[in-house]
Motif scaffolding. Structure first.
Motif, mmCIF file in Angstrom:
data_model
loop_
_atom_site.group_PDB
_atom_site.id
_atom_site.type_symbol
_atom_site.label_atom_id
_atom_site.label_comp_id
_atom_site.label_asym_id
_atom_site.label_seq_id
_atom_site.Cartn_x
_atom_site.Cartn_y
_atom_site.Cartn_z
ATOM 1 N N PHE A 92 0.513 5.471 -0.267
ATOM 2 C CA PHE A 92 0.005 4.722 0.879
ATOM 3 C C PHE A 92 -0.105 3.245 0.529
ATOM 4 C CE2 PHE A 92 -1.925 8.985 1.199
ATOM 5 C CZ PHE A 92 -1.439 9.376 2.428
ATOM 6 N N LEU A 93 0.161 2.408 1.518
ATOM 7 C CA LEU A 93 0.036 0.963 1.355
ATOM 8 C C LEU A 93 -1.218 0.459 2.066
ATOM 9 C CD1 LEU A 93 3.747 -0.082 2.075
ATOM 10 C CD2 LEU A 93 2.700 0.486 -0.124
ATOM 11 N N ASP A 94 -1.664 -0.733 1.658
ATOM 12 C CA ASP A 94 -2.735 -1.464 2.347
ATOM 13 C C ASP A 94 -4.081 -0.742 2.326
ATOM 14 O OD1 ASP A 94 -0.949 -3.541 3.017
ATOM 15 O OD2 ASP A 94 -0.240 -2.434 4.746
ATOM 16 N N HIS A 95 -4.328 0.043 1.293
ATOM 17 C CA HIS A 95 -5.670 0.584 1.091
ATOM 18 C C HIS A 95 -6.577 -0.557 0.626
ATOM 19 C CE1 HIS A 95 -9.002 2.982 -0.190
ATOM 20 N NE2 HIS A 95 -8.762 2.813 -1.471
ATOM 21 N N TYR B 76 5.243 15.987 13.588
ATOM 22 C CA TYR B 76 6.221 16.160 12.523
ATOM 23 C C TYR B 76 6.115 15.130 11.410
ATOM 24 C CZ TYR B 76 9.102 19.961 14.330
ATOM 25 O OH TYR B 76 9.558 21.199 14.722
ATOM 26 N N THR B 77 5.312 14.078 11.604
ATOM 27 C CA THR B 77 5.202 13.052 10.571
ATOM 28 C C THR B 77 3.735 12.791 10.247
ATOM 29 O OG1 THR B 77 5.004 11.096 12.019
ATOM 30 C CG2 THR B 77 7.229 11.936 11.594
ATOM 31 N N GLU B 78 3.503 12.025 9.191
ATOM 32 C CA GLU B 78 2.156 11.562 8.893
ATOM 33 C C GLU B 78 1.727 10.557 9.960
ATOM 34 O OE1 GLU B 78 2.397 9.852 5.036
ATOM 35 O OE2 GLU B 78 2.511 11.776 3.995
ATOM 36 N N GLY B 79 0.432 10.344 10.067
ATOM 37 C CA GLY B 79 -0.078 9.402 11.045
ATOM 38 C C GLY B 79 -0.051 7.976 10.541
ATOM 39 N N LEU B 80 0.047 7.035 11.459
ATOM 40 C CA LEU B 80 -0.025 5.610 11.157
ATOM 41 C C LEU B 80 -1.072 4.998 12.069
ATOM 42 C CD1 LEU B 80 1.017 2.996 9.806
ATOM 43 C CD2 LEU B 80 2.714 2.840 11.643
ATOM 44 N N PHE B 81 -2.146 4.465 11.486
ATOM 45 C CA PHE B 81 -3.207 3.846 12.279
ATOM 46 C C PHE B 81 -2.977 2.348 12.333
ATOM 47 C CE2 PHE B 81 -7.313 1.601 12.368
ATOM 48 C CZ PHE B 81 -7.759 2.004 13.617
ATOM 49 N N LYS B 82 -2.992 1.795 13.558
ATOM 50 C CA LYS B 82 -2.766 0.366 13.744
ATOM 51 C C LYS B 82 -3.373 -0.080 15.066
ATOM 52 C CE LYS B 82 0.935 -3.106 13.511
ATOM 53 N NZ LYS B 82 0.563 -3.866 14.722
ATOM 54 N N VAL C 29 -3.857 14.833 2.822
ATOM 55 C CA VAL C 29 -4.681 13.626 2.792
ATOM 56 C C VAL C 29 -4.138 12.661 3.838
ATOM 57 C CG1 VAL C 29 -3.262 12.617 0.965
ATOM 58 C CG2 VAL C 29 -5.574 11.751 1.351
ATOM 59 N N SER C 30 -5.031 11.955 4.531
ATOM 60 C CA SER C 30 -4.624 11.036 5.585
ATOM 61 C C SER C 30 -4.300 9.656 5.025
ATOM 62 C CB SER C 30 -5.756 10.888 6.609
ATOM 63 O OG SER C 30 -6.809 10.096 6.051
ATOM 64 N N GLN C 31 -3.690 8.830 5.850
ATOM 65 C CA GLN C 31 -3.544 7.419 5.527
ATOM 66 C C GLN C 31 -4.934 6.801 5.370
ATOM 67 O OE1 GLN C 31 -2.692 5.123 8.933
ATOM 68 N NE2 GLN C 31 -2.243 3.226 7.848
ATOM 69 N N PRO C 32 -5.157 5.965 4.342
ATOM 70 C CA PRO C 32 -6.469 5.318 4.206
ATOM 71 C C PRO C 32 -6.726 4.336 5.347
ATOM 72 C CG PRO C 32 -4.916 4.434 2.601
ATOM 73 C CD PRO C 32 -4.241 5.598 3.246
ATOM 74 N N VAL C 33 -7.946 4.354 5.852
ATOM 75 C CA VAL C 33 -8.356 3.462 6.936
ATOM 76 C C VAL C 33 -9.684 2.809 6.544
ATOM 77 C CG1 VAL C 33 -9.038 3.315 9.365
ATOM 78 C CG2 VAL C 33 -7.211 4.869 8.686
#
Length: 402
Positions: free
Chosen positions: A392-395, A222-228, A130-134
């Motif tokens: 996950f934070l900030d959903h 190698y890590t999860e993604g971070l969208f910013k 599952v991805s980071q929520p966006v």
């Protein structure tokens, strides 16, 4: 005598203001009341208004893949919609469940503030991510299949299956501010001696397809993604130079770039994460769980990496449970997930053993460490063995996909 005023006679901006204060569960019901209400709620202006209001109450989301005893036979509606009948029967052999649960991350009491749950029965354990929520959406990946889901409304959109036989597929999710669309990036590794494939799918374009793109730097994520800020960041390893780096994928230009890292950081070593640390892109690792030593490399405004060591007070006493030794021995350690609006650092494990998942909040100024355990999260069969959890934070709540 004045005629009674109906909702439809109110000014449009007042209608939107009233509806924007409703929870998602109520908005889903409002859609079926009339075509006018449905058109208003699904409109771009209302979508943005609701997102702005929801952003003031961000959520903490946990995504749990758990093993359960075989339940009684029942209809699996989600798989009827997402997969065909043959696949549904194949997946029904698994006694697995995926549970998405979220609460308002900065409100008390944390564990009962605005709770939302989404259950997906009998989801296979292997190959599922599952991805980071966006903007209120998440991307679910089951090996080479993808679904965009709104956990709050329990609605989804299926994407085309990617062609990647006997490959490792890494998926990253983000939003392109310029064209107002979501995009999914896939990095496909076919094996030693083969070139890496990079593909993008635009969500909501109508007839979504995967498009091949180029990257000058072949790499292994190698890590999860971070969208910013319109960019997806993730830790990777350069397959040519054998160096670790942070890959950046611009959602608008669909171009890659790389950020060099300090020599001490090696993503092939277990435990490194790419996180949002007080609004900055950072790389973190729990150096020592017994002492609570967290090491963070944060990138400042001019692109310089600055190291910071944080010793979490009362760390061991707070997380110590009757299963502490088993937990440490199995390397199911707490990981740093980032910071929230209260300036607290948030920690969570990536798995748990026969017990409820837990999150920790730490205030570096007051040195106060708070523990929250989701004791009553699961209604139904008990957990079996070790289960995987993503935190996950900030959903946020959003009306996309409604």
């Amino acid at each position: 005598m004045d005629k009674p005023t109906s909702f439809e006679t109110l000014p449009l901006d007042l209608q939107m203001d009233i509806l924007s204060r409703l929870p998602l569960k109520s908005l889903v019901k409002c859609i079926v009341i009339s075509k006018q209400w449905a058109s208003l709620i699904r409109g771009e202006d209302f979508k943005n208004l609701y997102l702005r209001r929801s952003s003031t109450r961000p959520r903490l989301m946990i995504w749990v893949k758990r093993s359960i005893p075989s339940p009684p036979e029942h209809e699996v509606l989600w798989y009827h919609s997402v997969y065909d009948q043959e696949e549904k029967l194949m997946y029904s052999r698994y006694d697995k469940e995926v549970l998405c649960h979220s609460v308002y991350q900065e409100e008390e009491p944390l564990l009962s503030s605005g709770q939302q749950q989404l259950r997906i029965p009998r989801e296979p354990m292997m190959g599922s991510r599952v991805s980071q929520p966006v903007r209120g959406l998440i991307c679910l990946q089951l090996e080479t299949k993808f679904v965009i889901c709104n956990p709050g409304t329990k609605m989804f959109r299926k994407l085309p299956e990617i062609q990647a036989n006997e490959s490792m597929v890494h998926c990253f999710f983000g939003y392109d501010e310029a064209t107002k669309v979501f995009k999914v990036l896939c990095v496909t590794l076919s094996g030693p001696g083969t070139s890496t494939k990079y593909q993008v799918c635009t969500v909501g374009s109508g007839g979504e397809t995967w498009r091949r793109i180029k990257c000058k730097c072949d790499h292994q994520p190698y890590t999860e993604g971070l969208f910013k800020g319109g960019v997806v960041y993730y830790g990777a390893h350069d397959t040519n130079t054998d160096k670790s780096m942070i890959m950046c994928f611009n959602l608008t230009s669909e171009k890659f770039s790389a950020i060099k890292l300090p020599k001490q950081i090696n993503f092939t070593r277990r435990g490194w994460d790419v996180v949002n640390y007080n609004g900055k892109i950072a790389v973190s690792i729990m150096v020592d769980e017994y002492t609570g030593l967290l090491r963070i490399w944060a990138r400042n405004e001019i692109g310089v990496w600055l190291k910071e060591d944080i010793v979490v007070s009362r760390w061991k006493e707070t997380i110590e449970t009757r299963r502490w030794k088993e937990t440490v021995a199995n390397r199911r350690w707490f990981r740093f997930k980032g910071t929230i609006g209260t300036k607290e650092l948030v920690f969570a494990p990536d798995s748990f053993v026969d017990e409820a998942p837990t999150v920790l909040y730490y205030n570096t100024e007051t040195q106060k460490l708070r523990r929250f355990t989701f004791e009553h999260l699961f209604n139904g069969p008990p957990l079996i063995g070790s289960d995987y959890v993503c935190t996950f934070l900030d959903h946020v709540d959003s009306t996309w996909l409604m």
